[in-house]
Design an enzyme around this catalytic site. Structure first.
Site, PDB file in Angstrom:
ATOM      1  N   CYS A  75       2.546  -4.129  -2.804  1.00 33.42           N
ATOM      2  CA  CYS A  75       3.547  -3.582  -3.700  1.00 33.42           C
ATOM      3  C   CYS A  75       3.796  -4.689  -4.790  1.00 33.42           C
ATOM      4  CB  CYS A  75       4.721  -3.186  -2.879  1.00 33.42           C
ATOM      5  SG  CYS A  75       5.685  -4.447  -1.773  1.00 33.42           S
ATOM      6  N   ARG A 110      -6.541 -10.982   3.404  1.00 35.00           N
ATOM      7  CA  ARG A 110      -5.663 -12.177   3.972  1.00 35.00           C
ATOM      8  C   ARG A 110      -6.660 -13.127   4.695  1.00 35.00           C
ATOM      9  NH1 ARG A 110       0.220  -9.630   5.801  1.00 35.00           N
ATOM     10  NH2 ARG A 110       0.305  -8.683   4.108  1.00 35.00           N
ATOM     11  N   GLU A 154      -7.219 -14.765   7.590  1.00 29.36           N
ATOM     12  CA  GLU A 154      -6.615 -14.903   8.593  1.00 29.36           C
ATOM     13  C   GLU A 154      -6.970 -15.855   9.614  1.00 29.36           C
ATOM     14  OE1 GLU A 154      -4.299 -13.156  10.251  1.00 29.36           O
ATOM     15  OE2 GLU A 154      -4.049 -11.428   9.095  1.00 29.36           O
ATOM     16  N   ARG A 212      -7.105  -7.342  13.279  1.00 29.87           N
ATOM     17  CA  ARG A 212      -6.716  -8.703  12.685  1.00 29.87           C
ATOM     18  C   ARG A 212      -7.810  -8.926  11.881  1.00 29.87           C
ATOM     19  NH1 ARG A 212      -2.964 -10.658  14.523  1.00 29.87           N
ATOM     20  NH2 ARG A 212      -1.926 -12.405  13.377  1.00 29.87           N
ATOM     21  N   GLU A 246       0.202   2.005   0.839  1.00 26.82           N
ATOM     22  CA  GLU A 246       1.835   1.362   0.697  1.00 26.82           C
ATOM     23  C   GLU A 246       2.711   2.333  -0.051  1.00 26.82           C
ATOM     24  OE1 GLU A 246       2.752  -1.833   1.497  1.00 26.82           O
ATOM     25  OE2 GLU A 246       4.134  -2.333  -0.138  1.00 26.82           O
ATOM     26  N   ASP A 287       9.499  -3.320  11.997  1.00 26.30           N
ATOM     27  CA  ASP A 287       8.239  -3.471  12.483  1.00 26.30           C
ATOM     28  C   ASP A 287       7.888  -2.295  13.811  1.00 26.30           C
ATOM     29  OD1 ASP A 287       6.905  -5.253  10.929  1.00 26.30           O
ATOM     30  OD2 ASP A 287       6.765  -6.843  12.575  1.00 26.30           O
ATOM     31  N   GLU A 324       1.561  -4.809  16.048  1.00 22.41           N
ATOM     32  CA  GLU A 324       2.360  -4.259  14.785  1.00 22.41           C
ATOM     33  C   GLU A 324       1.578  -3.397  13.987  1.00 22.41           C
ATOM     34  OE1 GLU A 324       4.049  -8.605  14.586  1.00 22.41           O
ATOM     35  OE2 GLU A 324       3.502  -7.628  12.660  1.00 22.41           O
ATOM     36  N   ASN A 365       5.051  -1.015   9.007  1.00 17.20           N
ATOM     37  CA  ASN A 365       6.504  -1.386   8.947  1.00 17.20           C
ATOM     38  C   ASN A 365       7.179  -0.690   7.779  1.00 17.20           C
ATOM     39  OD1 ASN A 365       5.581  -2.404   6.314  1.00 17.20           O
ATOM     40  ND2 ASN A 365       5.471  -4.417   6.997  1.00 17.20           N
ATOM     41  N   CYS A 383       9.839  -0.890   0.807  1.00 14.60           N
ATOM     42  CA  CYS A 383       8.380  -0.449   0.925  1.00 14.60           C
ATOM     43  C   CYS A 383       7.948  -0.291   2.456  1.00 14.60           C
ATOM     44  CB  CYS A 383       7.519  -1.529   0.181  1.00 14.60           C
ATOM     45  SG  CYS A 383       7.630  -3.072   1.101  1.00 14.60           S
ATOM     46  N   ARG A 420      -5.032  -0.589  11.961  1.00 14.89           N
ATOM     47  CA  ARG A 420      -3.996  -0.654  13.147  1.00 14.89           C
ATOM     48  C   ARG A 420      -3.617   0.590  13.841  1.00 14.89           C
ATOM     49  NH1 ARG A 420      -0.910  -6.367  12.704  1.00 14.89           N
ATOM     50  NH2 ARG A 420      -2.544  -7.585  12.311  1.00 14.89           N
TER      51      ARG A 420
END
Ligand code: SER
Ligand code: ZN
Length: 510
Positions: free
Chosen positions: A312, A342, A344, A353, A361, A427, A440, A443, A469, A476
């Site tokens: 976002c 990311r 990780e 992951r 989003e 979450d 998770e 969110n 957001c 996931r």
């Protein structure tokens, strides 16, 4: 910890300081020490804590001053208040202040075992001496740095680094707010391993990356369809395309520059796009078959920022500096135009992951009430989806807000003011039967005024602007769903069967 400050500066004036001017200066020094420097200082404050000019002298055009302070009207604030006074008073003598040179800025720390203090490593901060009682630091900064409050930030950083524990006793927050009934499970296997076995997915060549085959993508799209029909359309979210390369300027305003460095995929650009500039690199590769990383490094600028991380933040420049018409609020938009990245932690992980992932989003903004209302409507819609359509075993928990966590903070948001107790992140977690942990998988957050403030967005009515957001992670959702339902189509709830269809091996290998 006690902090004493000591500053010596030269104020270079526009002409030589006359006897008359010197008398005026004496008066300004006295008035500053007894009046101007006391502005905003509590009446019972220890005078040693308050900024004051302890010495001054003149030589030609140069007025040399020494200031000392503790925590009130710190030396650099005192210096600029003093400059304002002399500009006004000497102005009448047609003498102005041309420039200010800081010749020394010392911090003396005491009150604890100073030999153990953690001091930030900054190119302009030097430890001059340290023993158990006292540590003396020198700040090599300009008057402009002082005006930009660099000393205050240095002091805050030293205090933060040496707080009881790094976060003043706060820990990562987690508080259960909802738990579904137990649901029938059809699998106790790791969905990633099962998907690999059936050739639905394969590891990408890059770290933490998967290539999703048709079977996996049909599930992604089925979930996306559910999000569209149950959430996006009824709540009237409009689709946008947010940029996916995020320059530092965006992350300065979103707060990410305070902590996100270990997880960024950095972006660099060529210093020149002239093919000749790259000829050696090209030739080297052609001859050796090796990509010459060091030669490339010499020829690129940046990093100019990083790849999409939170999704976002790069929306906000679209509204930066704008005032929103009352009648378009609440604004509700979403983006599903690209990947997030990311770096990780290492090791082998499943699709839940990954370094490269896909997320829808959802973003909204408006007044405090509108922002809270939208979050509540979303929560209701998600509840329906997880209970009635996906039939998941899931739970919801209030956690450290993502916008704090990504700045390296823990705990909860400040909860003062209207709507304050609603600020933060919920979450959604799904049970993974194969290892009995909770994942998770999305969110919902009320981010309060963090983004409107950071990007200077206002509302026509003058009411406070808030935003929220919600990130829907497709990997996931898939991992959660398949972990509970398994990969066999006949065990999937009907809405998913209908939308995804029976998995077909479009690509066959021998
Ligand atoms: N921007 C939020 C986050 O990064 C929601 O996706 O968690
Ligand atoms: Zn977000």
């Amino acid at each position: 910890m006690q902090i004493k400050l000591h500053l010596v500066a030269d104020l270079v004036l526009s002409s030589d300081i006359t006897k008359e001017a010197e008398e005026i200066l004496q008066q300004v020094v006295t008035e500053s020490n007894t009046q101007h420097f006391l502005r905003g200082v509590p009446k019972d404050a220890d005078p040693k804590e308050v900024g004051r000019i302890t010495d001054w002298n003149v030589s030609g055009k140069v007025l040399n001053v020494t200031c000392e302070s503790g925590s009130y009207t710190r030396v650099h604030d005192a210096l600029f208040r003093f400059r304002k006074q002399i500009a006004a008073q000497l102005g009448r003598q047609r003498i102005g202040v041309r420039s200010i040179e800081i010749s020394s800025f010392l911090l003396t720390l005491s009150g604890e075992d100073c030999s153990l203090l953690k001091i930030p490593k900054l190119p302009f901060l030097q430890v001059l001496s340290a023993d158990t009682d006292e540590m003396v630091l020198s700040l090599d900064i300009s008057a402009t740095d002082c005006e930009n409050k660099v000393p205050d930030r240095v002091i805050r950083l030293i205090e933060e680094k040496n707080a009881q524990d790094a976060y003043g006793g706060k820990t990562e927050h987690w508080e259960l707010i909802f738990e579904s009934e137990t649901k029938k499970k059809y699998s106790t296997l790791d969905p990633t391993a099962e998907m690999v076995k059936r050739k639905w997915i394969k590891h990408g060549i890059s770290r933490g990356q998967w290539c999703h085959g048709p079977q996996s993508v049909r599930l992604f799209r089925a979930f996306e369809q559910i999000v569209l029909t149950e959430i996006i359309r009824p709540l009237k979210f409009s689709e946008m395309i947010f940029p996916k390369v995020v320059p530092w300027d965006v992350w300065k305003r979103s707060g990410h520059c305070k902590g996100v460095y270990p997880e960024i995929y950095y972006v660099s650009t060529p210093k020149s796009r002239d093919p000749e500039y790259w000829e050696e690199v090209i030739d080297y590769y052609k001859v050796t078959g090796q990509v010459p990383i060091e030669m490339i490094r010499e020829r690129i600028d940046g990093p100019i920022g990083g790849m999409c991380y939170a999704q976002c933040p790069p929306f906000w420049p679209f509204l930066q500096g704008e005032t929103l018409a009352n009648d378009c609020l609440p604004i509700r938009v979403f983006d599903r135009s690209g990947t997030s990245h990311r770096y990780e932690s290492g090791g082998i992980h499943g699709i839940e992951r990954v370094d490269e992932f896909h997320r829808i989003e959802i973003l909204w903004l408006g007044t405090v009430e509108q922002t809270i209302k939208t979050a509540d409507l979303l929560a209701e819609a998600y509840h329906h989806v997880f209970e009635d359509l996906l039939e998941l075993e899931w739970r919801a928990a209030r956690v450290t807000p993502w916008f704090m966590a990504q700045e390296g903070m823990v705990g909860t948001a400040e909860t003062n003011g209207k709507g304050g107790n609603r600020i933060g992140t919920t979450d959604y977690e799904a049970l993974l039967p194969y290892n009995d942990t909770w994942l998770e998988f999305q969110n919902v957050s009320i981010n309060a005024d963090k983004y409107p403030k950071g990007f200077n967005v206002k509302i026509q009515s003058g009411e406070e602007c808030w935003s929220g957001c919600s990130g829907i992670g497709l990997e996931r959702w898939t991992a959660s769903f398949l972990a509970q339902k398994g990969l066999d189509y006949e065990n999937w709830p009907e809405p998913v069967q209908k939308l995804a269809g029976e998995p077909v091996d479009v690509i066959k290998t021998l």
